[in-house]
Enzyme design. Structure first.
Site, PDB file in Angstrom:
ATOM      1  N   GLN A 159       8.915   6.291  -4.985  1.00  0.00           N
ATOM      2  CA  GLN A 159       8.755   7.203  -3.852  1.00  0.00           C
ATOM      3  C   GLN A 159       9.650   6.837  -2.676  1.00  0.00           C
ATOM      4  O   GLN A 159       9.842   7.649  -1.761  1.00  0.00           O
ATOM      5  CB  GLN A 159       7.286   7.249  -3.404  1.00  0.00           C
ATOM      6  CG  GLN A 159       6.774   5.967  -2.765  1.00  0.00           C
ATOM      7  CD  GLN A 159       5.277   6.008  -2.501  1.00  0.00           C
ATOM      8  OE1 GLN A 159       4.466   5.903  -3.421  1.00  0.00           O
ATOM      9  NE2 GLN A 159       4.885   6.152  -1.236  1.00  0.00           N
ATOM     10  N   CYS A 165       3.015   9.200  -1.978  1.00  0.00           N
ATOM     11  CA  CYS A 165       2.299   8.709  -3.162  1.00  0.00           C
ATOM     12  C   CYS A 165       1.443   9.809  -3.792  1.00  0.00           C
ATOM     13  O   CYS A 165       1.331   9.909  -5.013  1.00  0.00           O
ATOM     14  CB  CYS A 165       1.418   7.522  -2.791  1.00  0.00           C
ATOM     15  SG  CYS A 165       0.092   7.946  -1.615  1.00  0.00           S
ATOM     16  N   HIS A 222      -3.947   5.023  -0.952  1.00  0.00           N
ATOM     17  CA  HIS A 222      -2.807   5.158  -1.861  1.00  0.00           C
ATOM     18  C   HIS A 222      -3.210   5.980  -3.091  1.00  0.00           C
ATOM     19  O   HIS A 222      -4.277   5.755  -3.663  1.00  0.00           O
ATOM     20  CB  HIS A 222      -2.359   3.753  -2.278  1.00  0.00           C
ATOM     21  CG  HIS A 222      -1.047   3.714  -3.010  1.00  0.00           C
ATOM     22  ND1 HIS A 222       0.057   4.461  -2.632  1.00  0.00           N
ATOM     23  CD2 HIS A 222      -0.656   2.999  -4.103  1.00  0.00           C
ATOM     24  CE1 HIS A 222       1.066   4.207  -3.462  1.00  0.00           C
ATOM     25  NE2 HIS A 222       0.664   3.329  -4.360  1.00  0.00           N
TER      26      HIS A 222
END
Length: 374
Positions: free
Chosen positions: A159, A165, A308
């Site tokens: 990323q 994410c 995340h």
């Protein structure tokens, strides 16, 4: 319990070690075999400084790090030394994993969260079209399972310095779902989500998907459902930048969402959904991931606050834990920080302690439309 005794012993050891000296840990994982190289260096002026400088030199070379000014260089070296101490503490509190120098070792925890995570947790509400996954039978679950071995998982992606994410997690799940529907593995476009997906719950402030500033996997599935589908990675390649015009071309759709569901937080249900429906989009707390090199992470303390988005691709029956006196099962997670991070881009986290690092409470499965391969 024995775990509790070991935990308090390690806390005491951490405090004692902190007063006596500092340890530098580096390590590598080759072919699944953890080979930690540990050097214990007393906190002795010149010797300790030379050792830290040596590791910083290796770090800059391995990850091709350059700094614009001497002031910036010196600042990053101070941060690096603080992260060496943190990796050492993490090693004591997460002994079944290996912690040490990673590509994030010159970043403060705050910088790390801002640049390399990107899960929007505030005002979390499920999109309109979210379904609830039905309860599946769990009596015949295998003890080990890995979608990589079935060909349902694309190579690890990166990323970059973009809080996207959520798009990699959602795309990974849709790539797996498309594979299950068509028997064809196609790398799909995260950049389409970064540029074009602004899905949000109008009742909630700050809940919109917003490129490198974060988003949610279920919002991304809702976008894909409304937009009609996703383009291939090669037709809409990743740049890691946002605030650019949406270049979505409906005529180039290769995968479409038929429905998506949230999965119960029961770990057997998560495993059953993984086996039946393909890789799952999940959220996790990434605190231990900044220093992770390999092994199975099973920290004694981990926040359940998720920051995340990652992809759950499998589970193993026993891979570690002499410290806990018995072998324990673990989850296999695909991350989006490139193949140089972790175990060739993957993270292993122990299965069993309920909701370890928050991973059980935002799990989604997506189904793809049965389209014929183009």
């Amino acid at each position: 319990s024995m775990d509790r005794v070991v935990f308090f012993f390690l806390i005491a050891a951490t405090l004692l070690a902190g007063s006596l000296g500092s340890t530098v840990i580096s390590g590598e994982v080759t072919d699944g075999f953890v080979n930690p190289i540990r050097q214990v260096v007393p906190e002795e002026n010149d010797e300790q400084l030379l050792n830290a400088e040596h590791h910083f030199t290796l770090f800059k070379s391995k990850y091709e790090k350059t700094y614009a000014t001497q002031v910036e260089h010196d600042h990053r070296f101070r941060v690096f030394k603080a992260n060496l101490r943190r990796a050492r503490r993490n090693q004591l509190l997460d002994p079944s994993a290996v912690h040490g120098v990673t590509q994030f070792s010159d970043l403060t925890p705050k910088e790390f969260r801002r640049k390399f995570l990107g899960l929007k947790r505030r005002g979390f509400r499920l999109p309109t079209d979210t379904q609830t996954a039905p309860i599946l039978p769990t009596s015949d679950l295998p003890t080990e399972f890995d979608w990589r071995e079935q060909g349902a998982v694309t190579p690890v992606k990166n990323q970059g310095m973009c809080g996207s994410c959520w798009s990699f997690s959602a795309i990974g799940a849709l790539e797996g779902a498309h594979f299950l529907a068509t028997k064809e593995l196609v790398s799909l476009s995260e950049q389409q989500l970064v540029d074009c997906d602004h899905e949000c719950d109008p009742a909630q402030a700050n809940s919109c998907d917003s490129g490198c500033s974060g988003g949610l996997m279920n919002n991304a599935f809702e976008y894909a459902l409304k937009a009609g589908g996703l383009m291939k990675e090669e037709d809409y390649p990743y740049t890691g930048r946002d605030h650019t015009a949406c270049k979505f071309d409906k005529s180039k759709i290769v995968a479409s969402v038929s429905n998506f569901s949230v999965v119960s937080s029961d770990e057997d249900q998560i495993a059953a959904n993984l086996v039946q429906h393909g890789p799952l989009a999940i959220a996790i707390n990434a605190m231990w991931m900044q220093t992770y090199i390999g092994g199975v992470s099973c920290p004694y303390v981990c926040s359940k606050s998720q920051d995340h988005g990652v992809l759950l691709v499998g589970f193993g029956s026993s891979g570690y834990a002499p410290i806990r006196l018995k072998e324990k099962p673990y989850w296999i997670i695909k991350n989006s920080w490139g193949a140089m991070w972790g175990e060739h881009g993957y993270y292993k986290i122990c299965r069993g302690p309920h909701n370890m690092c928050g991973m059980d409470t935002m799990v989604s499965t997506v189904a793809a439309v049965h389209t014929s391969p183009k």
